[in-house]
Design a protein around this motif. Structure first.
Motif, mmCIF file in Angstrom:
data_model
loop_
_atom_site.group_PDB
_atom_site.id
_atom_site.type_symbol
_atom_site.label_atom_id
_atom_site.label_comp_id
_atom_site.label_asym_id
_atom_site.label_seq_id
_atom_site.Cartn_x
_atom_site.Cartn_y
_atom_site.Cartn_z
ATOM 1 N N ASP A 120 0.814 -1.262 0.054
ATOM 2 C CA ASP A 120 -0.096 0.126 0.176
ATOM 3 C C ASP A 120 0.857 1.135 -0.122
ATOM 4 O OD1 ASP A 120 -1.847 2.099 0.577
ATOM 5 O OD2 ASP A 120 -2.430 1.310 2.454
ATOM 6 N N PRO A 121 0.743 1.978 -1.013
ATOM 7 C CA PRO A 121 1.817 3.275 -1.050
ATOM 8 C C PRO A 121 1.160 4.506 -0.271
ATOM 9 C CG PRO A 121 0.453 3.215 -3.219
ATOM 10 C CD PRO A 121 0.000 1.862 -2.424
ATOM 11 N N ALA A 122 0.097 4.248 0.519
ATOM 12 C CA ALA A 122 -0.336 5.180 1.395
ATOM 13 C C ALA A 122 0.642 5.062 2.736
ATOM 14 C CB ALA A 122 -1.771 5.068 1.514
ATOM 15 N N GLN A 123 1.037 3.917 2.889
ATOM 16 C CA GLN A 123 1.845 3.511 4.213
ATOM 17 C C GLN A 123 3.338 3.659 3.865
ATOM 18 O OE1 GLN A 123 0.763 1.630 7.423
ATOM 19 N NE2 GLN A 123 -0.540 3.044 6.829
ATOM 20 N N LYS A 124 4.006 4.032 5.205
ATOM 21 C CA LYS A 124 5.698 4.027 5.271
ATOM 22 C C LYS A 124 6.011 2.712 5.662
ATOM 23 C CE LYS A 124 6.215 9.035 6.472
ATOM 24 N NZ LYS A 124 4.651 9.226 6.971
ATOM 25 N N TYR A 125 7.093 2.352 5.248
ATOM 26 C CA TYR A 125 7.560 0.876 5.725
ATOM 27 C C TYR A 125 9.021 0.907 6.353
ATOM 28 C CZ TYR A 125 3.618 -0.551 2.831
ATOM 29 O OH TYR A 125 2.475 -0.855 2.393
ATOM 30 N N VAL A 126 8.967 0.031 7.408
ATOM 31 C CA VAL A 126 10.079 -0.275 8.173
ATOM 32 C C VAL A 126 10.408 -1.809 8.149
ATOM 33 C CG1 VAL A 126 8.771 -0.571 10.285
ATOM 34 C CG2 VAL A 126 11.329 -0.315 10.364
ATOM 35 N N GLY A 127 11.720 -2.229 7.783
ATOM 36 C CA GLY A 127 11.829 -3.608 7.266
ATOM 37 C C GLY A 127 13.037 -4.067 8.090
ATOM 38 N N CYS A 128 12.908 -5.384 8.172
ATOM 39 C CA CYS A 128 14.027 -6.458 8.990
ATOM 40 C C CYS A 128 14.234 -7.317 7.663
ATOM 41 C CB CYS A 128 13.713 -6.785 10.332
ATOM 42 S SG CYS A 128 14.649 -8.072 10.867
ATOM 43 N N PHE A 129 15.332 -7.531 7.226
ATOM 44 C CA PHE A 129 15.594 -8.680 6.346
ATOM 45 C C PHE A 129 16.638 -9.434 6.638
ATOM 46 C CE2 PHE A 129 14.313 -5.468 2.480
ATOM 47 C CZ PHE A 129 12.935 -5.428 3.302
ATOM 48 N N GLY A 130 16.475 -10.779 6.224
ATOM 49 C CA GLY A 130 17.349 -11.994 6.476
ATOM 50 C C GLY A 130 16.628 -13.361 7.252
ATOM 51 N N ARG A 131 17.376 -14.155 7.252
ATOM 52 C CA ARG A 131 17.041 -15.292 7.795
ATOM 53 C C ARG A 131 16.017 -15.133 9.093
ATOM 54 N NH1 ARG A 131 22.287 -18.733 6.988
ATOM 55 N NH2 ARG A 131 23.038 -16.277 7.384
ATOM 56 N N VAL A 132 15.091 -15.811 9.194
ATOM 57 C CA VAL A 132 14.352 -15.840 10.323
ATOM 58 C C VAL A 132 14.598 -16.809 11.478
ATOM 59 C CG1 VAL A 132 11.826 -15.864 11.316
ATOM 60 C CG2 VAL A 132 12.288 -14.818 8.930
ATOM 61 N N ARG A 133 15.214 -16.293 12.582
ATOM 62 C CA ARG A 133 16.070 -16.936 13.527
ATOM 63 C C ARG A 133 16.266 -16.170 14.470
ATOM 64 N NH1 ARG A 133 20.678 -20.008 10.627
ATOM 65 N NH2 ARG A 133 18.765 -20.302 9.376
ATOM 66 N N HIS A 134 16.469 -16.823 15.996
ATOM 67 C CA HIS A 134 16.831 -15.968 17.293
ATOM 68 C C HIS A 134 18.323 -15.247 17.023
ATOM 69 C CE1 HIS A 134 18.431 -15.703 21.330
ATOM 70 N NE2 HIS A 134 17.093 -15.357 21.569
ATOM 71 N N GLN A 135 19.134 -15.990 16.313
ATOM 72 C CA GLN A 135 20.185 -15.246 16.195
ATOM 73 C C GLN A 135 20.222 -13.933 15.491
ATOM 74 O OE1 GLN A 135 22.940 -16.645 13.124
ATOM 75 N NE2 GLN A 135 23.463 -14.388 13.014
ATOM 76 N N LYS A 136 19.554 -13.890 14.404
ATOM 77 C CA LYS A 136 19.189 -12.609 13.546
ATOM 78 C C LYS A 136 18.204 -11.649 14.340
ATOM 79 C CE LYS A 136 21.319 -13.995 10.024
ATOM 80 N NZ LYS A 136 22.678 -13.317 9.431
ATOM 81 N N GLY A 137 17.757 -11.924 15.461
ATOM 82 C CA GLY A 137 17.031 -10.841 16.101
ATOM 83 C C GLY A 137 15.641 -10.616 15.709
ATOM 84 N N THR A 138 15.137 -11.545 15.107
ATOM 85 C CA THR A 138 13.954 -11.195 14.465
ATOM 86 C C THR A 138 12.665 -11.088 15.348
ATOM 87 O OG1 THR A 138 14.318 -12.961 12.734
ATOM 88 C CG2 THR A 138 12.142 -12.104 12.486
ATOM 89 N N ASP A 139 12.717 -11.767 16.556
ATOM 90 C CA ASP A 139 11.980 -11.532 17.526
ATOM 91 C C ASP A 139 12.066 -10.132 18.292
ATOM 92 O OD1 ASP A 139 14.462 -12.471 18.240
ATOM 93 O OD2 ASP A 139 13.757 -12.562 20.412
ATOM 94 N N LEU A 140 13.256 -9.515 18.315
ATOM 95 C CA LEU A 140 13.316 -8.265 18.790
ATOM 96 C C LEU A 140 12.625 -7.203 17.864
ATOM 97 C CD1 LEU A 140 17.083 -8.490 19.705
ATOM 98 C CD2 LEU A 140 15.359 -8.406 21.377
ATOM 99 N N PHE A 141 12.818 -7.573 16.524
ATOM 100 C CA PHE A 141 12.095 -6.608 15.693
ATOM 101 C C PHE A 141 10.600 -6.590 15.886
ATOM 102 C CE2 PHE A 141 10.372 -5.939 11.407
ATOM 103 C CZ PHE A 141 10.601 -4.296 11.243
ATOM 104 N N VAL A 142 10.284 -7.778 15.853
ATOM 105 C CA VAL A 142 8.622 -7.935 16.166
ATOM 106 C C VAL A 142 8.285 -7.390 17.471
ATOM 107 C CG1 VAL A 142 6.763 -9.835 16.658
ATOM 108 C CG2 VAL A 142 8.580 -9.902 14.733
#
Length: 367
Positions: free
Chosen positions: A180-202
């Motif tokens: 949706d172009p009406a939104q701004k986006y913040v991203g976290c890219f990389g393998r989904v796992r604890h070491q990559k900190g995906t949970d911290l981003f969520v």
């Protein structure tokens, strides 16, 4: 063959073929079948290096559009190459160093051995033994260099600024990937796992998005079967917070530069990293970065100028820093331009390839 780096598939200019051994002066070894950041580095660098010097990869897990030696050609390495006294054997892992040592000292192959280290921990005795037998050592960051007990050259990774480039029109870039172009986006890219900190981003997004209706968070990257329960737990947290439509798992993407182009802010929440290419890719696309102080991130990001560095594995710090950037459009705009300027002046992939060639030439020119 699809080749994924830290955040997605990374392309390489076709330079395919099985070259004649006598005209190959550098062997870039890759003995690991499973994809990794090291493999991604080789895939990106080799096409550029092939324009500078006769080079070929050796090993599995590489796309067919790279110059590669076949295993049956390895005995040809026992002979001198055409026009040079020896070849360069460039290793990035222990088994590759060992193979080079065996070829050089047991089979008397005319080789000089180069090792690139991204590790940021104390090496084992075995690894130190291998490293001491290298003729030249490259560290990918100043942090990595501090763990080496031998002379070394710091050469930081670069990024393909043509491939990772800002969009001409942000709204069109967002629409092109079905967002949706009406939104701004913040991203976290990389393998989904604890070491990559995906949970911290969520968890950071669960804290911030309810008060910021104009923002959506996206996560791209592969989830391997042994991390499927980790992703399922994160999805459950998101659903419980009522944010399933605003914190979105997009899975592994082949056209990862297109997803950087939709972002206004990137977050690198890793708990541990060897180097970490995603901040470079984000900044090359004009996206400021909030990153944990792991890998080489503190050597890539100019705090307050192109992003912010925070302590690793500290949720409160990540929430506070991310909020500051999300809430300041002028700061985001200034940092976007500064990030582009930084990457194009200091972190081009061509610069990395040229500096590695300088190391090779230093060995050939040494008395």
């Amino acid at each position: 063959m699809n080749i994924e780096g830290e955040a997605g598939v990374r392309g390489a200019e076709p330079v395919s073929g099985t070259p004649a051994v006598r005209r190959i002066y550098v062997i870039a070894t890759n003995f690991k079948q499973r994809l990794s950041g090291v493999t991604s580095t080789i895939i990106q660098l080799l096409p550029l290096q092939a324009r500078m010097i006769g080079i070929a990869a050796l090993g599995p897990g590489l796309p067919s559009n790279l110059p590669k030696l076949k295993w049956w050609q390895v005995p040809g390495l026992l002979l001198r190459p055409e026009g040079r006294p020896f070849r360069i054997w460039h290793a990035r892992r222990n088994p590759e160093m060992l193979a080079g040592i065996l070829l050089k000292y047991l089979f008397r192959a005319p080789l000089k051995l180069v090792f690139t280290s991204a590790s940021q921990r104390h090496h084992t005795g075995y690894t130190r033994w291998l490293i001491r037998r290298m003729d030249a050592v490259i560290a990918t960051s100043n942090k990595s260099a501090r763990y080496l007990k031998v002379p070394n050259t710091v050469i930081m990774h670069g990024v393909d600024v043509e491939r990772f480039s800002p969009p001409a029109n942000k709204a069109e870039a967002i629409s092109a990937v079905g967002l949706d172009p009406a939104q701004k986006y913040v991203g976290c890219f990389g393998r989904v796992r604890h070491q990559k900190g995906t949970d911290l981003f969520v968890d950071t997004m669960i804290c911030l998005l309810p008060q910021r209706p104009g923002w959506t968070a996206i996560i791209t990257g592969r989830t391997t079967p042994n991390h499927a329960s980790f992703e399922a737990e994160l999805r459950a947290r998101i659903e419980a917070a009522g944010l399933s439509d605003r914190i979105r798992f997009l899975g592994e993407q082949k056209n990862i530069p297109d997803y950087y182009r939709v972002l206004s802010l990137f977050v690198a929440p890793q708990r541990w990293e060897g180097f970490g290419l995603t901040p470079l890719e984000a900044m090359s696309t004009g996206v400021p970065v909030v990153a944990a102080d792991v890998g080489a991130f503190s050597e890539l990001i100019e705090p307050g100028v192109t992003g912010e560095i925070i302590p690793p594995d500290e949720l409160e710090a990540m929430v506070a820093a991310t909020a500051r950037w999300m809430d300041d459009e002028d700061r985001l705009a200034r940092a976007s331009k500064a990030a582009l300027d930084l990457i194009r002046s200091k972190f081009r992939l061509e610069g990395e390839a040229a500096k590695i060639l300088d190391v090779y030439n230093g060995l050939w020119q040494a008395k």
